[in-house]
Motif scaffolding. Structure first.
Motif: not given
Length: 675
Positions: A61-86
């Motif tokens: 699976g993959r996010i092909a397009s679009g954005s997901v922003r949580l409190a103004e932070r775009d989650l689709t652009g985070l590295t996997e390491r940063d996403m683990r902290q979220v």
């Protein structure tokens, strides 16, 4: 202020021969302290939407397009390491299937403690105290003792409570709850939903509530998004959507709900056909092939999601007019059935007991868990007998005793007058079980076709051609496409796996089917199809059902008679209509009051938790009446003397010193005669 902002989100799953667009260009917002409900059929993309926000997609699976922003932070652009902290700290998810989401090799306490210490700078002792606290908040009996247990030692409802505790341990800003109460009985469901509401208000936490239960949505969502074939087809405030559904799909979903007043002689309204294959969706409106209002334009042109006044939007060329929702049921049977004489008894259980020795103790010494304590019941041929009660009351254990997966500590079971004894006692062609958890009951290494072929091959039923014809017939009856036979269980949604489990149980044409939560994982439209199927098969094949369920609306539609269990004992038995209209036991009355209704005003007017208190431990049950610690009518005699099961007018029996209905002037009866 917006907490979560999803814009034009597209998620794709690459398969061997094609690409599935599971989420196709959806957009929505969630504000702090707001609950948004996401509803739709199995496979429509609800769970994939939640997984996309969490960035927990399968390997293909993959996010092909679009954005997901949580409190103004775009989650689709985070590295996997940063996403683990979220994950876990800022956003958490309650998964639909706790059996496959919890680590079976780790204790419950260790899993919660690990999550707390990952995101908070606390000691192991402080993390343990937090684990006990959150387990207590979600209604786990004896939370401190449960910390050292493993997931397989808990019932389905208790495992779901552990999942909710794990998600809430770090008090996230956004909670994605994917079917959070599917495996829970109505009383614990009410407590959990009230807990989520309180936490949402206290923490200003946003909630995305994914569910097929429109009763849950009615009472706990501020807005509703209706999803079909990867897209949002309608969006509206909760009250407006229930009062006036504009999209034909929304109207059909509301019409498929079994309600308390539904006549058992009528079939539930089902949506014809199946959702489209998202690897090759139809041109135009994706709901058009199943829509009774579709025109030629619908087959060539794709309707856009059009905003209207009052914060509403829908994607339809032929929206439904402003009116009340359609009737829930459509009659398809004769107005009356010929009166039948008394049916012969097919199954009889007498004074069943099941006790489990705790670690370090043996039978006859030490402590035991008393799962079933003196249950007696009879089931007539062609009848549906339902067992209801809270998680941990012994329903599923009783079902396992009936089919021979467990041996009773004491008591007898007879089928057609023949006593069933020993582990080889059950005739597989006569008795089959539909398991509560299809993920755990289907072999993940076998394709669906092989799983359905296995019982026929083991019992040497017909030749290969006859077996293949039987499989094709059954897979069609449970509402799955023929290409499902070549896929593995993990490739299906939870509801689709439940249908596979039902098909496997019916392959041998059994006389008695014990169905443990047969439709708990299904959305309302497919649920109505399966319930109609079960009724149809019962008539055509002469089936007898023992249905175990926490969904009392489903039980009301299916059951001829009902047995209400509490802490290993039957406390009320009687005809379904009498039990629902005039409950005799205070526990039964509390269960009925907790049933969610698809009516926003009625749900919000209810008391928070009709049955308060904590379910006592089956290791050391209360003296006298086991329900007395939670009963508003309890008196001194309830702690001293255990009430026997006594007859009540109308064919009911109840075990209560102070029943809500007047008892008959007769001696106490056994559960067998009451059944």
């Amino acid at each position: 202020m917006t907490l979560l902002e999803v814009r034009d989100l597209r998620t794709q799953l690459r398969r061997r021969r094609d690409v599935v667009t599971a989420v196709d260009g959806i957009s929505f917002d969630i504000a702090p302290g707001e609950t948004v409900g996401l509803v739709g059929e199995s496979g429509c993309g609800k769970t994939m939407t939640g997984s996309s926000i969490m960035r927990l997609l399968p390997p293909n699976g993959r996010i092909a397009s679009g954005s997901v922003r949580l409190a103004e932070r775009d989650l689709t652009g985070l590295t996997e390491r940063d996403m683990r902290q979220v994950r876990g700290r800022d956003v958490a998810m309650v998964f639909q299937d706790p059996m496959t989401s919890l680590n079976p090799t780790m204790t419950i306490g260790r899993q919660i403690i690990e999550a707390v210490r990952l995101h908070r700078d606390v000691s192991k002792q402080e993390a343990r105290a937090r684990a006990i606290e959150v387990l207590g908040l979600v209604g786990m009996p004896q939370p401190e003792q449960r910390l050292d247990g493993h997931p397989h030692q808990l019932s389905g409802g208790m495992r779901q409570r552990v999942m909710i505790a794990l998600a809430l341990a770090c008090e996230p800003k956004l909670l994605i709850a994917d079917e959070p109460t599917t495996a829970l009985d109505v009383t614990i469901q009410a407590q959990i939903l009230e807990l989520l509401r309180e936490l949402r208000d206290r923490l200003s936490m946003g909630v995305l509530l994914i569910t097929h239960d429109l009763g849950v949505i009615a009472g706990h969502a501020d807005r509703i998004l209706v999803m079909y074939a990867g897209r949002i087809v309608e969006s509206a405030p909760t009250r407006d959507l229930f009062a006036n559904p504009r999209h034909p799909y929304t109207e059909a979903l509301l019409g498929a709900i079994p309600r308390m007043h539904t006549d058992r002689k009528d079939e539930l309204r089902a949506i014809p056909g199946l959702p489209p294959d998202l690897a090759d969706p139809p041109v135009g409106c994706r709901f058009a092939p199943r829509c009774t209002f579709a025109s030629a334009r619908c087959g060539t042109e794709d309707p856009a999601l059009t905003a209207t006044p009052r914060d509403r939007a829908f994607a339809c060329f032929h929206p439904r007019p402003a009116q009340r929702p359609v009737l829930t049921i459509v009659s398809r049977e004769a107005a009356a059935e010929a009166a039948a004489g008394p049916a012969e008894i097919l199954l009889e259980a007498s004074d069943l007991h099941k006790e489990y020795a705790l670690p370090g103790s043996g039978w006859g010494r030490g402590r035991t868990l008393k799962a079933v304590s003196g249950v007696s019941l009879t089931v007539a041929a062609g009848e549906t007998f339902a067992l209801v009660g809270e998680s941990g009351c012994g329903k599923s254990t009783t079902g396992r005793l009936l089919v021979g997966l467990d041996e009773p500590t004491a008591g007898t079971i007879t089928l057609d007058g023949e006593r069933l004894v020993g582990r080889r006692r059950v005739r597989p062609r006569d008795i089959q079980l539909v398991f509560q958890d299809p993920s755990a009951s289907l072999d993940p290494r076998m394709k669906v076709g092989a799983s359905l072929m296995e019982p026929l091959a083991v019992q040497r039923v017909g030749d290969r051609r006859a077996r293949e014809a039987r499989i094709a017939e059954m897979i069609d009856q449970v509402g799955l496409p023929k290409n499902a036979l070549e896929r593995y269980p993990h490739e299906f949604s939870g509801g689709q796996r439940q249908r596979i489990g039902l098909a496997r149980a019916l392959m041998l044409g059994p006389r008695l089917v014990v169905a443990d939560e047969p439709v708990s994982a299904l959305d309302v439209s497919v649920q109505s199809q399966v319930l109609n199927l079960m009724r149809s098969l019962q008539r055509s094949m002469g089936l007898t059902y023992v249905v175990i369920s926490h969904d009392l609306s489903v039980v009301r539609y299916l059951a001829d008679r009902i047995g209400v269990m509490y802490l290993g004992k039957l406390v009320e038995v009687g005809p379904a209509s009498r039990v629902y209209e005039r409950p005799a036991h205070p526990y039964t009355a509390g269960l009925l009051e907790a049933i969610p209704e698809p009516d926003p005003d009625a749900e919000r007017a209810k008391k928070a938790a009709p049955l308060g208190g904590e379910l006592p431990s089956a290791i050391d049950p209360p003296s006298g009446c086991r329900f007395r610690t939670r009963c508003p009518l309890a008196q001194e005699i309830c702690a001293i003397e255990e009430p026997p099961l006594r007859p009540i007018a109308g064919g009911q029996s109840t075990a209560c010193h102070f029943p809500l209905q007047e008892p008959c002037a007769a001696e106490a009866v056994t559960g067998a005669s009451a059944g």
